[in-house]
Structure formats: C-alpha cells, structure tokens
Design an enzyme around this catalytic site. Structure first.
Site, mmCIF file in Angstrom:
data_model
loop_
_atom_site.group_PDB
_atom_site.id
_atom_site.type_symbol
_atom_site.label_atom_id
_atom_site.label_comp_id
_atom_site.label_asym_id
_atom_site.label_seq_id
_atom_site.Cartn_x
_atom_site.Cartn_y
_atom_site.Cartn_z
ATOM 1 N N CYS A 165 0.804 -1.221 0.000
ATOM 2 C CA CYS A 165 0.000 0.000 0.000
ATOM 3 C C CYS A 165 0.838 1.273 0.000
ATOM 4 O O CYS A 165 0.303 2.366 -0.184
ATOM 5 C CB CYS A 165 -0.939 -0.003 1.205
ATOM 6 S SG CYS A 165 -1.902 -1.519 1.317
ATOM 7 N N HIS A 305 -3.115 7.353 6.989
ATOM 8 C CA HIS A 305 -3.265 6.053 6.318
ATOM 9 C C HIS A 305 -4.662 5.520 6.613
ATOM 10 O O HIS A 305 -5.355 5.082 5.706
ATOM 11 C CB HIS A 305 -2.187 5.094 6.804
ATOM 12 C CG HIS A 305 -2.216 3.757 6.140
ATOM 13 N ND1 HIS A 305 -2.100 3.607 4.775
ATOM 14 C CD2 HIS A 305 -2.362 2.502 6.640
ATOM 15 C CE1 HIS A 305 -2.171 2.321 4.457
ATOM 16 N NE2 HIS A 305 -2.334 1.630 5.574
ATOM 17 N N GLU A 316 -1.303 4.048 14.227
ATOM 18 C CA GLU A 316 -0.930 5.300 13.558
ATOM 19 C C GLU A 316 -1.103 6.489 14.497
ATOM 20 O O GLU A 316 -0.257 7.395 14.523
ATOM 21 C CB GLU A 316 -1.769 5.500 12.295
ATOM 22 C CG GLU A 316 -1.387 6.740 11.506
ATOM 23 C CD GLU A 316 -2.120 6.870 10.182
ATOM 24 O OE1 GLU A 316 -1.740 7.759 9.388
ATOM 25 O OE2 GLU A 316 -3.062 6.089 9.932
ATOM 26 N N LYS A 337 -9.829 7.488 2.856
ATOM 27 C CA LYS A 337 -10.227 6.113 2.541
ATOM 28 C C LYS A 337 -11.665 5.838 2.976
ATOM 29 O O LYS A 337 -12.279 4.881 2.514
ATOM 30 C CB LYS A 337 -9.287 5.109 3.210
ATOM 31 C CG LYS A 337 -7.894 5.030 2.606
ATOM 32 C CD LYS A 337 -7.070 3.929 3.266
ATOM 33 C CE LYS A 337 -5.677 3.833 2.671
ATOM 34 N NZ LYS A 337 -4.799 4.938 3.089
ATOM 35 N N HIS A 342 -9.800 1.679 0.007
ATOM 36 C CA HIS A 342 -8.343 1.540 0.035
ATOM 37 C C HIS A 342 -7.862 1.124 -1.349
ATOM 38 O O HIS A 342 -8.101 0.003 -1.791
ATOM 39 C CB HIS A 342 -7.944 0.500 1.085
ATOM 40 C CG HIS A 342 -6.479 0.480 1.377
ATOM 41 N ND1 HIS A 342 -5.563 1.235 0.676
ATOM 42 C CD2 HIS A 342 -5.762 -0.219 2.301
ATOM 43 C CE1 HIS A 342 -4.356 1.006 1.153
ATOM 44 N NE2 HIS A 342 -4.455 0.136 2.145
ATOM 45 N N PHE A 403 1.536 -3.708 3.907
ATOM 46 C CA PHE A 403 1.869 -5.039 4.401
ATOM 47 C C PHE A 403 3.373 -5.286 4.201
ATOM 48 O O PHE A 403 3.951 -4.906 3.186
ATOM 49 C CB PHE A 403 1.090 -6.112 3.642
ATOM 50 C CG PHE A 403 -0.373 -6.177 3.998
ATOM 51 C CD1 PHE A 403 -0.891 -5.514 5.090
ATOM 52 C CD2 PHE A 403 -1.242 -6.937 3.225
ATOM 53 C CE1 PHE A 403 -2.236 -5.583 5.413
ATOM 54 C CE2 PHE A 403 -2.587 -7.027 3.539
ATOM 55 C CZ PHE A 403 -3.089 -6.351 4.636
#
Length: 417
Positions: A165, A305, A316, A337, A342, A403
């Site tokens: 991502c 994010h 976060e 998002k 996403h 990831f």
C-alpha cells in the site's frame, strides 16, 4: 550540495468517487461514499459483496481494441490518469529534453486480473497450455511504467516500485529525490491498482483484512470508529507531474504545490500488522519532517493512512502523538479512505492529490461514516469527522503504510515563489 526544489505541475485521477481530479476533490469535500455492490464479478458467495469500484468506466472510450488486448485494467487506469495529469500540466513534451524526463510508477499487485483470467482458462481446459502471448507482459507490475514511457517517448529513469500500500508514495519519493539530486528534470509518477476480482476479494477475505459489513456497505469504511471491522477495497489510479522548480518556471507552468520531502521506514514486526506501539509510523513521520526541514508544529493537516482496520488506526495515532505531541490537537487529520476505499498501491498518489486539493482550497476533507467513539484511541484529536472543515492549510503530510511493514510519508507545501 544544495538540493533542487521540486514542484507539482499536473494532477490526474481515476477513482471510485471521481473520474478526474475536479470530480475527486469536489466529492472528497462533500463526503461522498464510493462504496457499492460489486459489479466486476458475481460476489454472491463471498463474505464481502461490496467494494469501491471505478464508476461509469468503459475501456473502449479510451483505447482501441488492440490496446485493450495488451493492457491489464491496472495499466489502463495508469494511462488514463497520466493523460489527465499531462493535460493538466500544459507541458509540451516535444519542447523538453526527454532524456531528463522519466516515469516511476507504483502498484502493489499489478496485473492480477490478467493472471486470474489466464490461469482460470488453463484450469478449465483440457490441460493443454494455451496462454496468451500477452500474459506475462500484461501482468507484470512494472509494465504500466513501461507503457507510459513508450507512449510519451520519455527516455529518462523508468521503473516501478512495489511495496504494497506504500507503493505509489515510494514512487513519488524516488521521483522527488532523482530531481533533487539533478538526475532528471521531470517525472510522471503515481500509482494504479485493479484488484477487485475473485482472487483479490477472496484473498483479503481469507486474511480477515476487509470489512464484511454487507448490511451497511455504504458506510463500512469507517476509520477511527469503534465499530470498524476492516478496510473496503478500492481501485483506480493517481498521477502527478513533478518538475524541478526552474524547469517549471521557465515554461510558465502553473504550480499546485511544492514537495518538501519524504520519509521512509520499516516496522520490522509482522507480515501484515503494524507495530502495536506505532514505532514504524513514528519513525516515518520523523524522517519526513527531518527530510523536509520543517518543525512538527508547522504541519496543518495529515491525510492519515487510516484504513479502518481495528489494529492499524490505533497504531498510527500512537505514532502521531509521539511525533507531534500537543500539536496533535492543533492540526486536522482525516482519512479519505472512508470515501474512496483503500486503493492499495494507488492509495499514496490519490491521497497526496487529496492533500494538494486541501492546500489549494484551504479546506480539510472529512473522515465520513463516524458513528461511535473508540475509547482506545486519543479522541482529543480533530479527525474531521463527517463534515469538511475550512482552515488554513500551508503544509500537509500524506501517510501510507503497507503489508510487510513498509511505511512512507510525503510532505507538501502551499507554493510560494
């Protein structure tokens, strides 16, 4: 050696809430949800039957039949967003040194649609291999960058970044640094993704990463909400034209923002989960501030994010609180998002465009779909819940975490000559 200034002179987007930049920005500020029932395939037997698909898209309106045969959907999204960005920039490509103009493009998965269709065709056959000659060059994650450079004849640095991502944010940071160091004058950069298919949805369902809230699919992407249960899959592309400042000024370009710097870090913790104490998030934001040469209290807005996963959102915020301290309560943050879903490898590019829209409009897009306060996260922070907020935005940060523990943060500033 003094680093050269880098500015943004063109933007392009193809997203679940807008098929161009103007539509995207308008719908971001209006809090429009891009989530709907999946139409790309029959999802009736899947745990998740909704996603944020690109709407009203017909490849025949953009490409001829031969081109469509050679282009995976993720590469189509790339070329369409790039076309808009170049038109937006007003650049005459015949009037520049193409050896000093390059392409760095990000995608987390690449041509998963092509891979799925080719393998399905083989499995459903009699065992005789009848693969398309376009299979491999249509599928590989670097081919979008290749198509862009070939279409526009750009012979400078050309490659792809693959970091889940964080892919397109890494692409943007690489482009920034190549220009800063004098190795190029201009880059087409960004990212694209098209993973809403049986393999993409089934795989993310199996790892329990995406929301299964079919009963409330329109509002299932709810970052920082107590009832969040995973991210909503999105697709699309985002493109930016980055130029060295003098190169842009010389041709009379309109400048939409200055890219001050970028940070990168690794969680070094888990395959898919962030460090629970937000260590990777903290390091990447500190690195971004240091690279940009600004103080933490100069930041007005963070496009978080904020995927809407139970673990990720909290980590976060922990990292953010450690970096910004009391200033965490002075700035706005939001997760777009909640509207776009996403976009995986394209998320960083689309969200940096959102941050640039925020800078140019002096308005912060909302985090929509907030219903219930999560007592586990710091609720004194202004998450810009449900409605856009007018405020002066001179400096913004876009965070993307992938990831594998890949983290990237990009810092942009309202342009001043």
């Amino acid at each position: 050696m003094a680093l050269r200034r880098v500015v943004v002179t063109g933007l392009g987007a193809l997203t679940p809430i807008g098929n161009n930049v103007d539509e995207l920005c308008k719908n971001l500020f209006e809090g429009v949800s891009g989530s709907d029932w999946i139409t790309h395939f029959d999802a009736s037997k899947f745990k998740t039957r909704f996603a944020c698909e690109v709407k009203n898209y017909n490849p025949k309106e953009h490409f001829d039949r031969k081109e469509i045969r050679k282009l995976d959907l993720y590469a189509q999204y790339a070329l369409i967003s790039v076309k808009e960005a170049l038109e937006h920039s007003g650049i005459d490509l015949e009037g520049i040194d193409k050896n000093r103009a390059g392409v760095i493009w990000g995608s987390g998965i690449g041509g998963i649609n092509t891979f799925l269709q080719e393998v399905k065709g083989f499995v459903q056959g009699d065992g005789t291999p009848r693969f398309s000659p376009f299979f491999i060059p249509k599928m590989i994650a670097d081919i979008a960058a290749g198509h862009i450079s070939m279409k526009y004849g750009l012979t400078g640095p050309n490659f792809s970044t693959v970091s889940a991502c964080a892919s397109s944010s890494h692409a943007i940071i690489d482009a920034l640094n190549y220009i800063r160091l004098g190795k190029a004058d201009m880059f087409i950069t960004g990212g694209s993704e098209a993973a809403i298919n049986e393999a993409g949805m089934g795989g993310f369902n199996a790892m329990q990463a995406i929301s299964t809230n079919n009963d409330q699919y329109k509002s299932a992407s709810r970052p920082f909400d107590k009832t969040r249960d995973g991210f909503v899959m999105g697709e699309g592309g985002g493109a930016l034209i980055l130029e060295e400042y003098e190169h842009a000024v010389k041709r009379g370009a309109t400048i939409y923002a200055e890219v001050l710097g970028g940070g990168m870090s690794a969680d070094a913790h888990h395959l898919t989960a962030p460090h629970p104490e937000g260590k990777g998030a903290r390091h990447v934001m500190l690195n971004a501030l240091n690279d940009s040469g600004i103080n933490h209290d100069q930041v007005d807005y963070i496009n978080a994010h904020g995927t809407s996963t139970p673990v990720g959102d909290g980590a976060e915020i922990i990292g953010m609180r450690e970096v910004f301290g009391e200033h965490s309560y002075e700035m706005n943050i939001s997760s777009t998002k909640s509207m776009t879903g996403h976009l995986l490898g394209a998320a960083g590019a689309v969200e940096l465009i959102a941050a640039i829209c925020s800078i140019n409009k002096d308005m912060v897009p909302p985090t929509i779909n907030h219903h219930e306060v999560d007592p586990e996260i710091d609720n004194k922070i202004n998450y810009t819940f449900n409605e856009a907020q007018q405020r002066k935005v001179d400096i913004a940060i876009s965070n993307t975490f992938g990831f594998g523990g890949h983290n990237a943060s990009v810092v942009v500033k309202k342009f001043k000559a």
